[in-house]
Design a protein around this motif. Structure first.
Motif, PDB file in Angstrom:
ATOM      1  N   ASN A 121     -26.643  17.677 -29.651  1.00 38.98           N
ATOM      2  CA  ASN A 121     -26.848  17.224 -28.115  1.00 38.98           C
ATOM      3  C   ASN A 121     -28.268  16.888 -28.852  1.00 38.98           C
ATOM      4  O   ASN A 121     -29.454  16.763 -28.060  1.00 38.98           O
ATOM      5  N   ARG A 127     -27.962  12.141 -28.515  1.00 44.08           N
ATOM      6  CA  ARG A 127     -27.400  12.007 -27.554  1.00 44.08           C
ATOM      7  C   ARG A 127     -27.441  13.161 -26.022  1.00 44.08           C
ATOM      8  O   ARG A 127     -26.694  14.721 -27.138  1.00 44.08           O
ATOM      9  N   HIS A 128     -26.781  12.910 -24.672  1.00 44.65           N
ATOM     10  CA  HIS A 128     -26.870  14.402 -23.776  1.00 44.65           C
ATOM     11  C   HIS A 128     -25.091  13.784 -23.649  1.00 44.65           C
ATOM     12  O   HIS A 128     -24.948  12.757 -23.633  1.00 44.65           O
ATOM     13  N   ASP A 184     -21.431  14.709 -20.814  1.00 44.21           N
ATOM     14  CA  ASP A 184     -21.302  15.669 -20.178  1.00 44.21           C
ATOM     15  C   ASP A 184     -19.543  15.374 -19.926  1.00 44.21           C
ATOM     16  O   ASP A 184     -19.325  14.069 -19.557  1.00 44.21           O
ATOM     17  N   SER A 213     -21.154  10.650 -22.957  1.00 42.18           N
ATOM     18  CA  SER A 213     -22.251  10.739 -24.594  1.00 42.18           C
ATOM     19  C   SER A 213     -23.596   9.786 -23.394  1.00 42.18           C
ATOM     20  O   SER A 213     -23.132   8.394 -23.749  1.00 42.18           O
ATOM     21  N   LYS A 257     -30.232   9.727 -25.395  1.00 41.69           N
ATOM     22  CA  LYS A 257     -31.837  10.738 -25.480  1.00 41.69           C
ATOM     23  C   LYS A 257     -32.278   9.401 -25.504  1.00 41.69           C
ATOM     24  O   LYS A 257     -34.066   9.580 -24.768  1.00 41.69           O
ATOM     25  N   TYR A 287     -30.145   7.731 -21.249  1.00 43.88           N
ATOM     26  CA  TYR A 287     -29.284   8.815 -20.597  1.00 43.88           C
ATOM     27  C   TYR A 287     -29.999   9.121 -18.557  1.00 43.88           C
ATOM     28  O   TYR A 287     -29.805   8.950 -17.591  1.00 43.88           O
TER      29      TYR A 287
END
Length: 309
Positions: free
Chosen positions: A177, A180-181, A183, A187, A190, A291
């Protein structure tokens, strides 16, 4: 006679040696295939191959899927939308791919709604990276052009030749992460692009004309699937930068098409964010949110979904 016996003996030894080598190679390939799939591909929820395998092989009764392109993958934050959402978006994929996902989803004994990110380009064909489809090649080869198909995709482990790096990249992106984040399949970028650099993208977009593609065999396939189910299907147009919307040559056709679908099919709803004027700071480029933008969009979408559902 003695020479003939010697030749026969040598040939048998060579045959046994060849069989032994092939057996060892086969065992290595099978074991390597299992190890690579379980430890890398299946361990990475954001990878396209993992998502394709998930939609084909698994059924999660309470899951609400989000299908679509990279705009789906980078805009819809499942944990904000709700606990049962999973993001199936794939980079480079378009209508032919999310129709494949929709077809497999409708084979499952479920009654949850289905979210489809509907791009303003309409029904176009694009599969993205071939590596997303070779894991389940017998089921997915229909998505690949003749030039993209190969016999070695049937062979365990060997099928991943030339694709190992991309699988590992997705795996590392999800686990670290760093840039990029991630979840639940989503993806999210950031990186906040400097305004000057973003302005250059806007100028490029203004000089690139977009066009909506409606009628065709892909839209016909969509209507056929919709007609076969009572499940709620919600088409969501995630935010675009205003420069993209302004570059569309036939935007009115796209909106007429969406309105017509809602009127014709009781189980279809459309939620259109293309008219929303999101700030430049919320975009990664002119078609993808970053994000921060994805968080804001997902919160607003959650509220609108509550009205529809």
């Amino acid at each position: 006679m003695e020479n003939q016996n010697s030749f026969t003996f040598s040939f048998k030894r060579f045959t046994l040696f060849l069989v032994a080598i092939l057996s060892i190679v086969s065992i290595i390939c099978i074991c390597g295939n299992q190890l690579f799939e379980n430890k890398i591909i299946f361990a990475c929820e954001i990878g396209g191959a993992s998502k394709v395998n998930r939609i084909i092989k698994s059924t999660f009764v309470d899951e609400i899927p989000v299908f679509g392109s990279s705009r789906a993958q980078g805009c819809y934050v499942p944990s904000i939308l709700g606990k049962n959402y999973f993001n199936y978006g794939i980079d480079g994929a378009q209508s032919n791919v999310w129709l494949f996902f929709l077809k497999h989803e409708l084979l499952k004994n479920k009654n949850t709604p289905i979210i489809i990110n509907f791009d303003l380009c309409g029904f176009i064909k694009s599969t993205g990276d071939v590596g997303n489809y070779i894991l389940n090649y017998s089921e997915t080869r229909q998505l690949l052009s003749p030039d993209e198909q190969s016999f070695h995709y049937h062979l365990p482990f060997i099928r991943y030749y030339g694709k190992f790096e991309s699988y590992v990249k997705y795996f590392l992106n999800e686990k670290t992460n760093f840039k990029r984040h991630t979840d639940n399949g989503g993806s999210f970028e950031k990186y906040a692009m400097p305004q000057e650099q973003f302005n250059q993208l806007v100028e490029q977009r203004k000089n690139t004309q977009g066009k909506f593609m409606g009628a065709g065999h892909l839209s016909d396939a969509f209507f056929a699937l919709v007609s076969q189910t009572d499940r709620k299907i919600i088409l969501v147009v995630a935010p675009y930068h205003r420069s993209y919307v302004e570059s569309m040559s036939n935007l009115s056709e796209a909106r007429l098409f969406m309105n017509t679908m809602v009127e014709k099919y009781e189980n279809i709803d459309v939620i259109d964010f293309s008219t929303e004027n999101y700030d430049d700071s919320l975009f990664f480029d002119t078609v993808h949110l970053n994000y921060k933008g994805a968080q804001i969009f997902s919160s607003e979408l959650k509220e609108r979904l509550s009205r529809v559902l």
